[in-house]
Design a protein around this motif. Structure first.
Motif, PDB file in Angstrom:
ATOM      1  N   TRP A  51       0.831  -1.208   0.000  1.00 40.71           N
ATOM      2  CA  TRP A  51       0.000   0.000   0.000  1.00 40.71           C
ATOM      3  C   TRP A  51       0.866   1.259   0.000  1.00 40.71           C
ATOM      4  O   TRP A  51       0.581   2.225  -0.729  1.00 40.71           O
ATOM      5  CB  TRP A  51      -0.917  -0.031   1.214  1.00 40.71           C
ATOM      6  CG  TRP A  51      -1.798   1.166   1.371  1.00 40.71           C
ATOM      7  CD1 TRP A  51      -2.997   1.405   0.766  1.00 40.71           C
ATOM      8  CD2 TRP A  51      -1.546   2.299   2.227  1.00 40.71           C
ATOM      9  NE1 TRP A  51      -3.511   2.619   1.176  1.00 40.71           N
ATOM     10  CE2 TRP A  51      -2.644   3.181   2.065  1.00 40.71           C
ATOM     11  CE3 TRP A  51      -0.513   2.646   3.094  1.00 40.71           C
ATOM     12  CZ2 TRP A  51      -2.730   4.399   2.754  1.00 40.71           C
ATOM     13  CZ3 TRP A  51      -0.595   3.851   3.776  1.00 40.71           C
ATOM     14  CH2 TRP A  51      -1.698   4.708   3.603  1.00 40.71           C
ATOM     15  N   ILE A  54       2.423   1.713  -3.505  1.00 44.01           N
ATOM     16  CA  ILE A  54       1.431   2.183  -4.481  1.00 44.01           C
ATOM     17  C   ILE A  54       1.132   3.661  -4.260  1.00 44.01           C
ATOM     18  O   ILE A  54       1.044   4.450  -5.217  1.00 44.01           O
ATOM     19  CB  ILE A  54       0.149   1.335  -4.385  1.00 44.01           C
ATOM     20  CG1 ILE A  54       0.427  -0.105  -4.838  1.00 44.01           C
ATOM     21  CG2 ILE A  54      -0.969   1.941  -5.233  1.00 44.01           C
ATOM     22  CD1 ILE A  54      -0.704  -1.075  -4.563  1.00 44.01           C
ATOM     23  N   TYR A  60       1.034  -0.929  -9.758  1.00 42.01           N
ATOM     24  CA  TYR A  60       0.587  -2.008  -8.870  1.00 42.01           C
ATOM     25  C   TYR A  60       1.499  -3.220  -8.942  1.00 42.01           C
ATOM     26  O   TYR A  60       1.943  -3.730  -7.906  1.00 42.01           O
ATOM     27  CB  TYR A  60      -0.849  -2.422  -9.213  1.00 42.01           C
ATOM     28  CG  TYR A  60      -1.355  -3.531  -8.297  1.00 42.01           C
ATOM     29  CD1 TYR A  60      -2.066  -3.218  -7.150  1.00 42.01           C
ATOM     30  CD2 TYR A  60      -1.089  -4.877  -8.564  1.00 42.01           C
ATOM     31  CE1 TYR A  60      -2.512  -4.211  -6.292  1.00 42.01           C
ATOM     32  CE2 TYR A  60      -1.532  -5.873  -7.714  1.00 42.01           C
ATOM     33  CZ  TYR A  60      -2.237  -5.544  -6.581  1.00 42.01           C
ATOM     34  OH  TYR A  60      -2.658  -6.534  -5.736  1.00 42.01           O
ATOM     35  N   TRP A  61       1.793  -3.720 -10.143  1.00 39.94           N
ATOM     36  CA  TRP A  61       2.534  -4.972 -10.243  1.00 39.94           C
ATOM     37  C   TRP A  61       3.993  -4.803  -9.833  1.00 39.94           C
ATOM     38  O   TRP A  61       4.605  -5.749  -9.326  1.00 39.94           O
ATOM     39  CB  TRP A  61       2.422  -5.549 -11.648  1.00 39.94           C
ATOM     40  CG  TRP A  61       1.048  -6.070 -11.926  1.00 39.94           C
ATOM     41  CD1 TRP A  61       0.123  -5.561 -12.795  1.00 39.94           C
ATOM     42  CD2 TRP A  61       0.404  -7.187 -11.279  1.00 39.94           C
ATOM     43  NE1 TRP A  61      -1.048  -6.281 -12.742  1.00 39.94           N
ATOM     44  CE2 TRP A  61      -0.906  -7.286 -11.825  1.00 39.94           C
ATOM     45  CE3 TRP A  61       0.802  -8.100 -10.311  1.00 39.94           C
ATOM     46  CZ2 TRP A  61      -1.810  -8.270 -11.427  1.00 39.94           C
ATOM     47  CZ3 TRP A  61      -0.112  -9.076  -9.899  1.00 39.94           C
ATOM     48  CH2 TRP A  61      -1.384  -9.154 -10.451  1.00 39.94           C
ATOM     49  N   PHE A  64       3.719  -5.014  -6.201  1.00 40.81           N
ATOM     50  CA  PHE A  64       3.421  -6.411  -5.879  1.00 40.81           C
ATOM     51  C   PHE A  64       4.710  -7.227  -5.778  1.00 40.81           C
ATOM     52  O   PHE A  64       4.963  -7.904  -4.763  1.00 40.81           O
ATOM     53  CB  PHE A  64       2.505  -6.985  -6.963  1.00 40.81           C
ATOM     54  CG  PHE A  64       2.134  -8.431  -6.772  1.00 40.81           C
ATOM     55  CD1 PHE A  64       0.989  -8.781  -6.071  1.00 40.81           C
ATOM     56  CD2 PHE A  64       2.919  -9.450  -7.297  1.00 40.81           C
ATOM     57  CE1 PHE A  64       0.632 -10.116  -5.904  1.00 40.81           C
ATOM     58  CE2 PHE A  64       2.570 -10.780  -7.135  1.00 40.81           C
ATOM     59  CZ  PHE A  64       1.425 -11.116  -6.440  1.00 40.81           C
ATOM     60  N   PRO A 121      -6.170  -0.971  -3.620  1.00 45.00           N
ATOM     61  CA  PRO A 121      -6.630  -1.114  -5.012  1.00 45.00           C
ATOM     62  C   PRO A 121      -6.521  -2.547  -5.514  1.00 45.00           C
ATOM     63  O   PRO A 121      -5.706  -3.330  -5.050  1.00 45.00           O
ATOM     64  CB  PRO A 121      -5.673  -0.194  -5.786  1.00 45.00           C
ATOM     65  CG  PRO A 121      -4.423  -0.189  -4.964  1.00 45.00           C
ATOM     66  CD  PRO A 121      -4.881  -0.263  -3.529  1.00 45.00           C
ATOM     67  N   SER A 122      -7.363  -2.854  -6.474  1.00 45.19           N
ATOM     68  CA  SER A 122      -7.290  -4.140  -7.169  1.00 45.19           C
ATOM     69  C   SER A 122      -6.637  -3.922  -8.528  1.00 45.19           C
ATOM     70  O   SER A 122      -6.913  -2.921  -9.197  1.00 45.19           O
ATOM     71  CB  SER A 122      -8.693  -4.733  -7.352  1.00 45.19           C
ATOM     72  OG  SER A 122      -8.647  -5.867  -8.210  1.00 45.19           O
ATOM     73  N   PRO A 123      -5.790  -4.830  -8.957  1.00 44.73           N
ATOM     74  CA  PRO A 123      -5.149  -4.666 -10.264  1.00 44.73           C
ATOM     75  C   PRO A 123      -6.052  -5.052 -11.428  1.00 44.73           C
ATOM     76  O   PRO A 123      -5.684  -4.873 -12.590  1.00 44.73           O
ATOM     77  CB  PRO A 123      -3.956  -5.616 -10.173  1.00 44.73           C
ATOM     78  CG  PRO A 123      -4.433  -6.714  -9.278  1.00 44.73           C
ATOM     79  CD  PRO A 123      -5.310  -6.038  -8.256  1.00 44.73           C
ATOM     80  N   HIS A 138     -12.060  -9.109  -9.774  1.00 43.16           N
ATOM     81  CA  HIS A 138     -11.062  -9.374  -8.735  1.00 43.16           C
ATOM     82  C   HIS A 138     -11.128 -10.816  -8.253  1.00 43.16           C
ATOM     83  O   HIS A 138     -10.101 -11.434  -7.994  1.00 43.16           O
ATOM     84  CB  HIS A 138     -11.249  -8.425  -7.552  1.00 43.16           C
ATOM     85  CG  HIS A 138     -10.193  -8.584  -6.502  1.00 43.16           C
ATOM     86  ND1 HIS A 138      -8.937  -8.021  -6.617  1.00 43.16           N
ATOM     87  CD2 HIS A 138     -10.185  -9.280  -5.330  1.00 43.16           C
ATOM     88  CE1 HIS A 138      -8.214  -8.354  -5.562  1.00 43.16           C
ATOM     89  NE2 HIS A 138      -8.950  -9.106  -4.771  1.00 43.16           N
ATOM     90  N   MET A 203      -2.428  -9.302  -0.194  1.00 40.19           N
ATOM     91  CA  MET A 203      -2.719  -8.338  -1.263  1.00 40.19           C
ATOM     92  C   MET A 203      -3.964  -8.728  -2.056  1.00 40.19           C
ATOM     93  O   MET A 203      -4.630  -7.871  -2.636  1.00 40.19           O
ATOM     94  CB  MET A 203      -1.511  -8.205  -2.188  1.00 40.19           C
ATOM     95  CG  MET A 203      -0.359  -7.425  -1.573  1.00 40.19           C
ATOM     96  SD  MET A 203       1.016  -7.176  -2.708  1.00 40.19           S
ATOM     97  CE  MET A 203       1.836  -8.773  -2.600  1.00 40.19           C
TER      98      MET A 203
END
Length: 290
Positions: A51, A54, A60-61, A64, A121-123, A138, A203
């Motif tokens: 978090w 980001i 995001y990735w 990740f 957030p969701s990727p 998701h 995550m």
């Protein structure tokens, strides 16, 4: 019927998350024959790391994979600095260390990031994939990520020399030392992998339950139930157990007992498995002559 199908498919999505965390629990159990009660808090702490990255502007990735790498290193450091000095201590001592680690991680996270609930957030896109009406993007993505992780782990432990050495060190440390395997470091790598897998689970679940220092409490309980249902010493069984628990939780919560008692499903499964089949569905039963 549509509602039932939706609950089953949604249960598979959450079950995949439980399977990931259950797999991390099983990896630690195989190495130490103890349950890491701090596994959920470790996953939560790593999710806060993602978090922060980001929010700092990382894609995001990128966040990740940086988080997964950081979790791996953190797991190794915890084993080397905290767990290794007490590895030969009485069981109760190690359990107290695990519980202390849980409380410390929770408190430090609350101190650094506060206890205010945050969105994660969701990727995956907001619109349902492939035009389906039963699962969100998701949920489908979480199942996909879980399956990729499980396939990579299977290939690693089945076909790589390092993976085979880690399996040998967990199953028979004495014989492993005799053939030159550095058992201590294999156990540390196992902790690192368990932390990395837990961070992925964190995550994936954070966009569903929101992000706060206590978010993994119930998730860890479900994961523990999954590990017991499948077999606490069987990684594949823990994965199957995760999907079973996820589906049962959703279906029973929606149609039988209500959402207020969903957590009771995990507790009932834990008690039932311990009473009826303590080794789980796929666990090994060891018989010794006395």
């Amino acid at each position: 019927m549509d509602a039932f199908i939706h609950q089953v498919l949604a249960g598979l999505a959450t079950g995949g998350i439980y399977a990931s965390l259950a797999l991390a629990l099983v990896m630690i159990y195989q190495a130490t024959h103890l349950v890491n009660f701090a596994q959920g808090e470790l996953a939560m702490f790593c999710t806060y790391m993602a978090w922060s990255l980001i929010n700092a502007g990382f894609p995001y990735w990128a966040a990740f994979f940086i988080t997964v790498t950081g979790a791996f290193i953190l797991g190794i450091l915890i084993e080397r600095i905290i767990i290794r000095p007490v590895e030969n201590a009485p069981v109760l001592t190690v359990v107290v260390v695990f519980i202390a680690l849980l409380v410390i991680l929770n408190s430090v996270t609350g101190w650094i990031f506060t206890y205010t609930i945050k969105t994660f957030p969701s990727p995956f896109p907001a619109e349902p994939l492939f035009g389906n009406k039963y699962m969100s993007s998701h949920e489908i993505g979480a199942i996909g990520v879980t399956l990729v992780v499980l396939l990579l782990l299977y290939a690693f432990f089945r076909y790589t020399p390092l993976g085979l050495a880690m399996r040998a060190a967990a199953q028979n440390p004495v014989s492993s030392r005799l053939v030159g395997i550095r058992v201590g470091w294999m156990l540390a790598l196992g902790w690192g992998l368990a932390a990395a897998i837990g961070s992925i689970a964190g995550m994936m679940v954070a966009p569903i339950v929101y992000l706060d220092p206590n978010m993994m409490g119930g998730i860890l309980l479900y994961a523990f139930a999954a590990a017991l249902v499948g077999g606490i010493d069987n990684p594949g069984g823990a994965v199957v157990g995760g999907f079973i628990v996820g589906v049962l939780e959703n279906v029973l919560g929606a149609f039988v007992i209500g959402n207020e008692l969903k957590l009771a499903v995990a507790l009932a499964l834990i008690i039932g498995v311990l009473l009826v089949k303590p080794s789980g569905l796929f666990g090994k039963v060891f018989v010794t002559r006395v």
